[in-house]
Motif scaffolding. Structure first.
Motif, mmCIF file in Angstrom:
data_model
loop_
_atom_site.group_PDB
_atom_site.id
_atom_site.type_symbol
_atom_site.label_atom_id
_atom_site.label_comp_id
_atom_site.label_asym_id
_atom_site.label_seq_id
_atom_site.Cartn_x
_atom_site.Cartn_y
_atom_site.Cartn_z
ATOM 1 N N MET A 1 0.847 -1.175 0.000
ATOM 2 C CA MET A 1 0.000 0.000 0.000
ATOM 3 C C MET A 1 0.887 1.229 0.000
ATOM 4 S SD MET A 1 -1.422 0.142 3.946
ATOM 5 C CE MET A 1 -1.048 -1.569 4.267
ATOM 6 N N ARG A 2 0.386 2.309 -0.509
ATOM 7 C CA ARG A 2 1.143 3.565 -0.548
ATOM 8 C C ARG A 2 0.977 4.327 0.755
ATOM 9 N NH1 ARG A 2 0.711 6.011 -6.606
ATOM 10 N NH2 ARG A 2 1.903 4.363 -7.608
ATOM 11 N N ILE A 3 1.765 5.374 0.895
ATOM 12 C CA ILE A 3 1.835 6.117 2.149
ATOM 13 C C ILE A 3 0.479 6.724 2.546
ATOM 14 C CG2 ILE A 3 2.595 8.312 1.132
ATOM 15 C CD1 ILE A 3 4.547 8.486 3.602
ATOM 16 N N GLY A 4 -0.283 7.211 1.574
ATOM 17 C CA GLY A 4 -1.590 7.791 1.894
ATOM 18 C C GLY A 4 -2.547 6.769 2.473
ATOM 19 N N GLU A 5 -2.529 5.567 1.912
ATOM 20 C CA GLU A 5 -3.384 4.491 2.414
ATOM 21 C C GLU A 5 -2.956 4.081 3.820
ATOM 22 O OE1 GLU A 5 -6.252 1.265 2.379
ATOM 23 O OE2 GLU A 5 -6.098 3.181 1.350
ATOM 24 N N LEU A 6 -1.648 3.952 4.041
ATOM 25 C CA LEU A 6 -1.154 3.596 5.378
ATOM 26 C C LEU A 6 -1.518 4.684 6.376
ATOM 27 C CD1 LEU A 6 0.353 1.762 7.314
ATOM 28 C CD2 LEU A 6 2.501 2.798 6.511
ATOM 29 N N ALA A 7 -1.397 5.930 5.976
ATOM 30 C CA ALA A 7 -1.767 7.037 6.862
ATOM 31 C C ALA A 7 -3.246 6.960 7.221
ATOM 32 C CB ALA A 7 -1.451 8.371 6.193
ATOM 33 N N ARG A 8 -4.082 6.728 6.238
ATOM 34 C CA ARG A 8 -5.531 6.647 6.478
ATOM 35 C C ARG A 8 -5.861 5.491 7.407
ATOM 36 N NH1 ARG A 8 -9.562 3.818 4.995
ATOM 37 N NH2 ARG A 8 -8.517 2.625 3.376
ATOM 38 N N ARG A 9 -5.264 4.344 7.174
ATOM 39 C CA ARG A 9 -5.595 3.150 7.954
ATOM 40 C C ARG A 9 -4.981 3.147 9.351
ATOM 41 N NH1 ARG A 9 -4.511 -1.949 4.382
ATOM 42 N NH2 ARG A 9 -5.132 -2.937 6.324
ATOM 43 N N SER A 10 -3.842 3.795 9.520
ATOM 44 C CA SER A 10 -3.165 3.763 10.824
ATOM 45 C C SER A 10 -3.461 4.990 11.681
ATOM 46 C CB SER A 10 -1.648 3.655 10.628
ATOM 47 O OG SER A 10 -1.138 4.848 10.058
ATOM 48 N N GLY A 11 -3.943 6.054 11.056
ATOM 49 C CA GLY A 11 -4.205 7.285 11.796
ATOM 50 C C GLY A 11 -2.977 8.174 11.941
ATOM 51 N N ALA A 12 -1.857 7.763 11.374
ATOM 52 C CA ALA A 12 -0.626 8.564 11.424
ATOM 53 C C ALA A 12 -0.559 9.441 10.181
ATOM 54 C CB ALA A 12 0.593 7.652 11.487
ATOM 55 N N SER A 13 0.046 10.584 10.312
ATOM 56 C CA SER A 13 0.198 11.460 9.146
ATOM 57 C C SER A 13 1.297 10.927 8.234
ATOM 58 C CB SER A 13 0.557 12.873 9.601
ATOM 59 O OG SER A 13 1.881 12.895 10.127
ATOM 60 N N PRO A 14 1.253 11.252 6.954
ATOM 61 C CA PRO A 14 2.347 10.858 6.064
ATOM 62 C C PRO A 14 3.702 11.365 6.559
ATOM 63 C CG PRO A 14 0.476 11.558 4.758
ATOM 64 C CD PRO A 14 0.152 11.876 6.198
ATOM 65 N N ARG A 15 3.700 12.544 7.136
ATOM 66 C CA ARG A 15 4.957 13.084 7.681
ATOM 67 C C ARG A 15 5.492 12.185 8.795
ATOM 68 N NH1 ARG A 15 5.788 19.042 10.419
ATOM 69 N NH2 ARG A 15 8.021 18.853 10.692
ATOM 70 N N SER A 16 4.606 11.721 9.678
ATOM 71 C CA SER A 16 5.022 10.815 10.749
ATOM 72 C C SER A 16 5.555 9.507 10.179
ATOM 73 C CB SER A 16 3.857 10.515 11.693
ATOM 74 O OG SER A 16 3.489 11.665 12.407
ATOM 75 N N LEU A 17 4.898 8.998 9.156
ATOM 76 C CA LEU A 17 5.341 7.745 8.553
ATOM 77 C C LEU A 17 6.736 7.895 7.952
ATOM 78 C CD1 LEU A 17 2.005 6.658 6.876
ATOM 79 C CD2 LEU A 17 2.995 5.816 9.023
#
Length: 136
Positions: free
Chosen positions: A1-17
């Protein structure tokens, strides 16, 4: 999955990831177009990282703990880090105790402010009550 999807699913911002990746807490591969791609288990890993950060652990400590958490799940012991785990748990318990005292003090101030407001009686424009109970 791409960073936006991981951010959406985990609740973390892309910057945090991106920060987690920089700190060695999260791994990504790159697509032919250069986009970060994460495995399905990255969601759970990010949730753990966020939980450990919320508990007050720093990046270095989280980086040392994470492999042991996963080793423990697969049956591998991590006795060399037991002292660190116990120390972190004690630190968290102390922080919880301190927060509980702060909450009790705040509850007392709130109770006094509410009582002061009630004692003043209704007015057309009550205004905010300060921590001392004096209207401003």
């Amino acid at each position: 999955m791409r960073i936006g999807e991981l951010a959406r699913r985990s609740g973390a911002s892309p910057r945090s990831l991106r920060y987690y990746e920089e700190q060695g807490l999260l791994a990504a591969t790159r697509s032919p177009g250069g986009h970060r791609e994460y495995a399905e288990d990255a969601v759970e890993r990010v949730e753990r990282v966020r939980c450990l950060y919320a508990a007050g652990l720093n990046s270095d400590t989280v980086r040392r703990i994470m492999p042991c958490m996963y080793a423990n799940e697969s049956g591998g012991p991590a006795p060399d880090l037991l002292d660190m785990f116990l120390a972190e748990r004690e630190r968290i318990e102390a922080a919880i105790g301190s927060l509980e005292k702060s909450r009790a003090a705040l509850d007392s101030v709130i109770g006094e402010a509410v009582a002061a407001r009630a004692a003043a009686g209704p007015t057309t424009s009550p205004g905010p009550v300060t921590l001392t109970g004096i209207r401003t």
